[in-house]
Scaffold this motif. Structure first.
Motif, mmCIF file in Angstrom:
data_model
loop_
_atom_site.group_PDB
_atom_site.id
_atom_site.type_symbol
_atom_site.label_atom_id
_atom_site.label_comp_id
_atom_site.label_asym_id
_atom_site.label_seq_id
_atom_site.Cartn_x
_atom_site.Cartn_y
_atom_site.Cartn_z
ATOM 1 N N GLY A 152 0.823 -1.210 0.000
ATOM 2 C CA GLY A 152 0.000 0.000 0.000
ATOM 3 C C GLY A 152 0.854 1.255 0.000
ATOM 4 N N TYR A 153 1.882 1.257 0.831
ATOM 5 C CA TYR A 153 2.760 2.432 0.927
ATOM 6 C C TYR A 153 3.402 2.716 -0.434
ATOM 7 N N ARG A 155 2.476 1.680 -3.472
ATOM 8 C CA ARG A 155 1.508 2.104 -4.499
ATOM 9 C C ARG A 155 1.182 3.578 -4.349
ATOM 10 N N LYS A 156 1.060 4.042 -3.102
ATOM 11 C CA LYS A 156 0.777 5.465 -2.887
ATOM 12 C C LYS A 156 1.985 6.315 -3.272
ATOM 13 N N GLN A 157 3.140 5.908 -2.769
ATOM 14 C CA GLN A 157 4.351 6.734 -2.932
ATOM 15 C C GLN A 157 4.735 6.887 -4.405
ATOM 16 N N GLY A 159 2.811 5.533 -7.194
ATOM 17 C CA GLY A 159 1.760 5.361 -8.201
ATOM 18 C C GLY A 159 1.975 4.097 -9.004
ATOM 19 N N PRO A 274 -3.668 1.652 2.367
ATOM 20 C CA PRO A 274 -4.050 2.320 1.115
ATOM 21 C C PRO A 274 -5.188 3.320 1.301
ATOM 22 N N LEU A 277 -4.535 8.726 2.643
ATOM 23 C CA LEU A 277 -3.952 9.305 1.423
ATOM 24 C C LEU A 277 -2.477 9.668 1.584
ATOM 25 N N TYR A 278 -2.068 10.038 2.802
ATOM 26 C CA TYR A 278 -0.665 10.403 2.982
ATOM 27 C C TYR A 278 0.167 9.148 3.284
ATOM 28 N N THR A 279 1.472 9.265 3.080
ATOM 29 C CA THR A 279 2.369 8.120 3.357
ATOM 30 C C THR A 279 2.977 8.200 4.751
ATOM 31 N N TYR A 301 1.841 13.823 0.861
ATOM 32 C CA TYR A 301 0.854 13.266 -0.077
ATOM 33 C C TYR A 301 1.528 13.088 -1.441
#
Ligand code: FAD
Ligand code: UDP
Length: 365
Positions: A152-153, A155-157, A159, A274, A277-279, A301
């Motif tokens: 999750g981290y 994928r956020k960080q 994309g 996930p 929204l922020y990491t 973010y």
């Protein structure tokens, strides 16, 4: 006519400016499109008098005595070992994953390194050839912990799924069987005692150096005469994206002031979930040691738009970078240095090392 025009007042540009100005006695003009020196390491006092990092938390760590000695000419240091907790399953547990993480998460009582290694061996899913950022973690700790802490981290960080990223990205975060809960294990772990910006001011203090801020290279390149150029911005931008755009990942920083002495239990808390929204959230007073009745934190973010902060390590991007690198090699008296120009996921000390090495090549003893 200046001897050297240096684009970018971050570590790459400032180290080279300092060396060339003080060791070669040549004239240097450093420009930056931003209104301050220091690049992404810039720090300042906020409205409440708290020292914060405008572009997110910067912790200095290195194994190089030379790099540490070099920077020590410009700052005193405050010893600081960074510790990070991850918010998973309603708990705050150490990351990098260590014995304490596993004991707290699973209610275990693993007592030593051997028991912890044996536990991890039951969960690890060996990957024959480790290529991606997914492979690194699944191979070490198995899919459940991978999904909990990394998927999750990442994928956020970025994309991107970890399976789409080079192994070097998650390999920055080790897995430990002991109880060492420090984020870094380098020999030298310090913060500049009066902050990064003060250190940069000293680096750029030579009479041979002029600094011009809020100045865009592409606006002045034909107006300011120079003999040599050092460019520390994005290499694809220098070449007007002629072979295509190199992807860089961006972040939006939300700086928040809170009327409490401490907001969280450690310098950084990571949020791999996930749904958040922020990491991560970082609290500067842990890093700087500042005493203050209130506190300032930064939420990060990730974003695809905005200032370029991270080169994205994957084969296709490296291939495009190599083409730009070939163009760069043909530019007479132009040198590309730093994280953006080299398209490498460098830490601060690595950029200092790269700049010092470049200096030695430019001016062999
Ligand atoms: P930069 O600091 O990016 O400097 C380049 C400068 O060039 C910028 O100021 C830019 O404005 C200027 N510029 C670019 N193009 C132009 C142009 N066309 N005209 C004029 N000026 C231009 N490293 C660590 O070691 N420890 C950490 O804890 C750490 N944390 C980080 C946290 C975040 C959120 C980020 C994004 C990075 C972190 N880093 C950390 C990495 C560190 O920021 C970099 O390694 C280092 O700052 C890179 O220095 P540089 O000089 O290559 O680039
Ligand atoms: N990472 C993760 N979960 C974490 C910490 C890191 O998935 O709790 C992954 C993520 O892909 C991150 C990379 O490991 O981008 C490197 O982490 P690091 O803390 O070094 O990132 P940086 O400080 O450079 O942003």
């Amino acid at each position: 006519m200046v001897d050297w025009l240096i684009v970018g007042a971050g570590f790459a540009g400032s180290v080279l400016a300092e060396r060339i100005a003080t060791r070669q006695n040549q004239s240097v003009l450093v420009i930056d499109r931003r209104s301050h020196i220091g690049g992404n390491a810039y720090d300042e006092l906020d409205h409440y008098g708290i020292l914060y990092h405008k572009y997110g938390p910067h912790i200095f760590h290195t194994n190089s005595q030379d790099i540490f000695d070099y920077l020590s000419q410009f700052t005193k240091w405050r010893p600081y070992e960074h510790r990070v907790l991850a918010a998973v399953r309603d708990k705050l547990v150490p990351i990098p994953i260590n014995r304490t993480t596993l004991n707290r998460l699973y209610g275990l009582s693993l007592a030593n390194d051997a028991e912890t290694a044996a536990f991890l061996a039951t969960r690890a899913e060996p990957v024959a050839v480790i290529e991606t950022s997914e492979d690194v973690v699944v191979n070490a700790v198995g899919r459940e912990l991978y999904e909990l802490f990394f998927q999750g981290y990442t994928r956020k960080q970025w994309g991107l799924d970890p399976s789409q990223l080079d192994k070097s990205v998650t390999a920055r975060v080790p897995t430990r069987v002991n109880e060492d809960d420090r984020y870094f294990t380098d020999t030298f772990q310090f913060m500049p005692a009066e902050g990064y910006t003060k250190m940069f001011e000293k680096m750029l203090a030579s009479d041979n150096i002029s600094v011009q801020l809020a100045t865009e290279f592409f606006d002045i390149r034909d107006k300011i005469p120079f003999k040599n150029l050092i460019f520390t911005g994005c290499i694809d931008e220098y070449f007007n994206y002629c072979i295509g755009k190199l992807p860089y990942r961006s972040l939006n920083f939300e700086h928040k002031h809170i009327e409490t002495e401490f907001f969280q239990p450690t310098g950084t808390v990571n949020y791999p979930d996930p749904g958040t929204l922020y990491t991560r959230i970082s609290e500067y007073k842990y890093l700087t040691g500042q005493s203050h009745a209130s506190t300032t934190v930064t939420y990060e973010y990730p974003s695809s738009d905005g200032d370029p902060y991270y080169p994205i390590p994957r084969d296709e991007n490296l291939a495009l970078f190599r083409q730009y690198e070939a163009l760069a090699a043909q530019e007479a008296n132009v040198h590309f240095v730093g994280r953006l120009a080299s398209y490498r996921y460098y830490n601060m000390d690595q950029v200092v090392g790269q700049a010092l090495a470049k200096y030695r090549r430019l001016f062999p003893a």
